[in-house]
Design an enzyme around this catalytic site. Structure first.
Site, short mmCIF file in Angstrom:
data_model
loop_
_atom_site.label_atom_id
_atom_site.label_comp_id
_atom_site.label_asym_id
_atom_site.label_seq_id
_atom_site.Cartn_x
_atom_site.Cartn_y
_atom_site.Cartn_z
N GLU A 1 60.00 34.88 45.08
CA GLU A 1 60.48 35.98 45.92
C GLU A 1 59.65 36.02 47.21
O GLU A 1 58.57 36.63 47.23
CB GLU A 1 60.32 37.31 45.19
CG GLU A 1 61.06 37.38 43.88
CD GLU A 1 61.39 38.81 43.48
OE1 GLU A 1 62.57 39.15 43.45
OE2 GLU A 1 60.45 39.59 43.25
N HIS B 1 54.72 41.32 40.98
CA HIS B 1 55.70 41.58 42.05
C HIS B 1 54.93 41.83 43.36
O HIS B 1 53.84 42.41 43.34
CB HIS B 1 56.56 42.78 41.69
CG HIS B 1 57.69 42.98 42.67
ND1 HIS B 1 57.51 43.62 43.87
CD2 HIS B 1 58.98 42.57 42.64
CE1 HIS B 1 58.65 43.60 44.54
NE2 HIS B 1 59.57 42.97 43.80
P1 PGA Z 1 65.82 43.30 46.76
O1 PGA Z 1 64.58 43.33 45.78
O2 PGA Z 1 66.91 42.49 46.11
O3 PGA Z 1 66.19 44.74 46.93
O4 PGA Z 1 65.35 42.66 48.05
C1 PGA Z 1 64.17 42.15 45.18
C2 PGA Z 1 62.87 42.34 44.45
O5 PGA Z 1 62.00 43.07 44.94
O6 PGA Z 1 62.71 41.78 43.36
#
Ligand code: PGA
Length: 257
Positions: A168, A96
């Site tokens: 992401e 992440h």
């Molecule tokens: P968020 O987080 O939907 O709060 O932007 C997404 C993530 O960090 O996976």
């Protein structure tokens, strides 16, 4: 590919008690969710054992937020694949952007963790994403291809069948994040799919590609219809079950009528 993966990483938010109450609610919600939607939650380590007792009698997959690649050893503060396997964890979230940013995790580390998770039959959910500098220098695709290649280094076609990728973009995540434009996500996911197909002869076309980064009640439907989006990885908007319920109910209606 028909399955849609929808899940949430709780990050460092819920206590055991809060996590149990959330999971009880989600189990009820899950009873009305089509089996083509694979649901997962990724609590903090402290809550995993208690929550496993609830999820084992449900179709909610349970994930952990990180792990070390060694089975055992002098790594204070770390959790090993052997320990997570003992709990019966299905999914290991790896790489992440917060892990990369605050704990200096790099693609080589993530690759070792991916291989370790696969050795234990756990499914790695590998997060990749470009930051705003990459995007403004027009090197998002190069950055993502390099993350994919290194994180998936040494995997056989067979092993690759068991991984999932979450795209992401770092600039889209969290309170200050700006949700990505659906057209941009479509372009990137097409590119990621091609890259995976080049890396793996057979499984490249079937590795689930999830989108994450400020997905919310207003925008989630824009992403889900994109051809190479096979699921959503949601943070804040799935941390309360009312909001998550609304997303799941509307998704169900949208996809299956
Ligand atoms: P968020 O987080 O939907 O709060 O932007 C997404 C993530 O960090 O996976």
């Amino acid at each position: 590919m028909n399955k849609i993966w929808i899940g949430t990483n709780w990050k460092m938010t819920k206590t055991i008690e809060e996590g149990l109450s959330y999971t009880e609610d989600l189990k009820k919600i899950a009873e009305n969710v089509s089996s083509a939607i694979e649901l997962f939650i990724i609590p903090s380590y402290t809550a995993l054992v208690s929550i496993k007792e609830l999820t084992s009698s449900s179709r909610i997959h349970l994930g952990a937020q990180n792990m070390h690649w060694e089975d055992s050893g002098p790594y204070t503060g770390e959790i090993s694949p052997r320990m997570l396997d003992e709990i019966g964890i299905d999914i290991i979230e790896l790489g992440h952007s917060e892990r990369r940013q605050y704990y200096n995790e790099n693609d080589e580390d993530i690759n070792k963790k991916v291989l370790a998770a696969l050795r234990y039959g756990m499914k790695p959910l590998i997060c990749i994403g470009e930051n705003i500098e990459h995007k403004s220098n027009n090197i998002s695709k190069e950055t993502l291809a390099s993350q994919l290649k290194v994180c998936l280094k040494g995997l056989t076609d067979e092993q690759a069948r068991n991984v999932m990728i979450a795209y992401e973009p770092v600039w889209a995540i969290g309170e200050k994040g700006v949700p990505a434009d659906a057209g941009y996500v479509a372009e990137i996911h097409t590119y990621l799919r091609k890259t995976l197909e080049n890396l793996f002869d057979h499984s490249g076309s079937s590795i689930p590609l999830l989108y994450g980064g400020s997905v919310n009640r207003e925008n989630f439907l824009n992403y889900i219809d994109i051809t190479d989006v096979n699921g959503l990885f949601i943070g804040r908007s799935a941390w309360d079950t009312d909001s998550f319920r609304e997303i799941l109910e509307r998704l169900e209606k949208h996809l299956y009528g």
